[in-house]
Scaffold this active site. Structure first.
Site, PDB file in Angstrom:
ATOM      1  N   GLU A  55      -2.620  -1.652  -3.154  1.00  0.00           N
ATOM      2  CA  GLU A  55      -3.733  -0.917  -2.549  1.00  0.00           C
ATOM      3  C   GLU A  55      -3.420   0.578  -2.559  1.00  0.00           C
ATOM      4  O   GLU A  55      -2.258   0.973  -2.470  1.00  0.00           O
ATOM      5  CB  GLU A  55      -3.928  -1.332  -1.091  1.00  0.00           C
ATOM      6  CG  GLU A  55      -4.267  -2.773  -0.862  1.00  0.00           C
ATOM      7  CD  GLU A  55      -4.426  -3.087   0.620  1.00  0.00           C
ATOM      8  OE1 GLU A  55      -5.017  -4.131   0.916  1.00  0.00           O
ATOM      9  OE2 GLU A  55      -3.952  -2.294   1.464  1.00  0.00           O
TER      10      GLU A  55
ATOM     11  N   HIS B   4      -7.969  -5.927   7.193  1.00  0.00           N
ATOM     12  CA  HIS B   4      -7.763  -4.920   8.228  1.00  0.00           C
ATOM     13  C   HIS B   4      -8.037  -5.518   9.605  1.00  0.00           C
ATOM     14  O   HIS B   4      -9.168  -5.845   9.937  1.00  0.00           O
ATOM     15  CB  HIS B   4      -8.623  -3.664   8.039  1.00  0.00           C
ATOM     16  CG  HIS B   4      -7.996  -2.462   8.708  1.00  0.00           C
ATOM     17  ND1 HIS B   4      -7.122  -1.615   8.064  1.00  0.00           N
ATOM     18  CD2 HIS B   4      -8.076  -1.999   9.968  1.00  0.00           C
ATOM     19  CE1 HIS B   4      -6.716  -0.668   8.893  1.00  0.00           C
ATOM     20  NE2 HIS B   4      -7.283  -0.892  10.066  1.00  0.00           N
TER      21      HIS B   4
ATOM     22  N   HIS C 272       0.856  -1.182   0.000  1.00  0.00           N
ATOM     23  CA  HIS C 272       0.000   0.000   0.000  1.00  0.00           C
ATOM     24  C   HIS C 272       0.895   1.235   0.000  1.00  0.00           C
ATOM     25  O   HIS C 272       1.145   1.836   1.042  1.00  0.00           O
ATOM     26  CB  HIS C 272      -0.913  -0.012   1.230  1.00  0.00           C
ATOM     27  CG  HIS C 272      -1.984   1.031   1.200  1.00  0.00           C
ATOM     28  ND1 HIS C 272      -3.232   0.838   1.747  1.00  0.00           N
ATOM     29  CD2 HIS C 272      -2.005   2.285   0.695  1.00  0.00           C
ATOM     30  CE1 HIS C 272      -3.959   1.931   1.588  1.00  0.00           C
ATOM     31  NE2 HIS C 272      -3.237   2.825   0.949  1.00  0.00           N
TER      32      HIS C 272
END
Length: 237
Positions: free
Chosen positions: A70, A190, A43
């Site tokens: 991401e 997450h 990410h």
């Protein structure tokens, strides 16, 4: 079986704290795959405080399973994805100063923007996943973007798991079932951990992929990376 994609952002955070290239994110990715991970997630953020854009180019050269990038599809991120051509891009609406991702998209409000980005990434045959809160009403708009999958933002599930795991997972089940009805695949990520992962995938057995970084790297400090990845894969079975 649900695939495990290992997020290596925390490896980059540790490296950046001292400069140099220890630990190496490229070696970490290669080792994670060798130990059984079925994907690598990164990410990159605009300030490059952990994964750098340069890392993504190096990882594209060596990742043999699936590379998932991401991020918020701002211009620089979009250019990176179009140049690197990962297997999957996960669109996340985080702000530049966000410590970590903290919400999914309002797919109704951002429908046109997400549709345009999806079409662009599809032009390079990149699978598109949209980060989504557990809310079934958002799913029809996610489907209208043309995306291939949603990724359920699972912080709420992780927070509520210990008090009442059934209640915690119910909105995720409802959203996943709605996604399935619209032909969307379901990813999740997450705060998933060794404690709560098995119940989540048991409740949503058609989960295609989970992306796990923080908890997995924390566990690896005590248990070793190879052993930790095997433990997570065991939870997915």
């Amino acid at each position: 079986m649900t695939k495990l994609s290992v997020n290596i952002n925390k490896i980059a955070t540790l490296r950046n704290s001292r400069g140099g290239n220890l630990p190496s994110v490229v070696k970490a990715a290669a080792d994670a795959e060798r130990y059984g991970a079925q994907g690598i997630t990164v990410h990159p953020r605009p300030d490059q405080r952990h994964i750098r854009y340069a890392d993504v180019y190096e990882l594209r050269k060596i990742v043999k399973t699936e590379l998932n990038i991401e991020g918020n599809p701002v211009e620089s991120f979009t250019d990176l994805v179009m140049d690197v051509v990962p297997d999957q891009v996960t669109l996340v609406p985080d702000t530049p100063d966000a410590v970590t991702s903290n919400s999914g998209w309002d797919t109704r409000r951002h429908l046109q923007f997400l549709r345009e980005k999806t079409q662009l990434f599809h032009s390079k045959a990149i699978r598109v996943s949209i980060f989504l809160n557990p809310d079934p009403s958002l799913v029809p708009y996610a489907a209208q973007t043309g995306a291939d999958r949603i990724e359920l933002y699972t912080e709420g599930y992780a927070t509520g798991y210990s008090a009442d795991r059934q209640n915690a997972v119910e909105p995720y089940v409802a959203t996943a079932l709605e996604a399935r009805k619209y032909g969307l695949g379901v990813n999740a990520g997450h705060d998933l951990s060794l404690d709560n992962l098995a119940w989540f995938v048991r409740s949503i057995p058609f989960t295609a992929e989970v992306s796990i970084g923080h908890a997995l790297i924390c566990d690896a400090l005590y248990l070793g990376l190879e052993n930790t990845i095997q433990l997570y894969l065991r939870q997915l079975k």
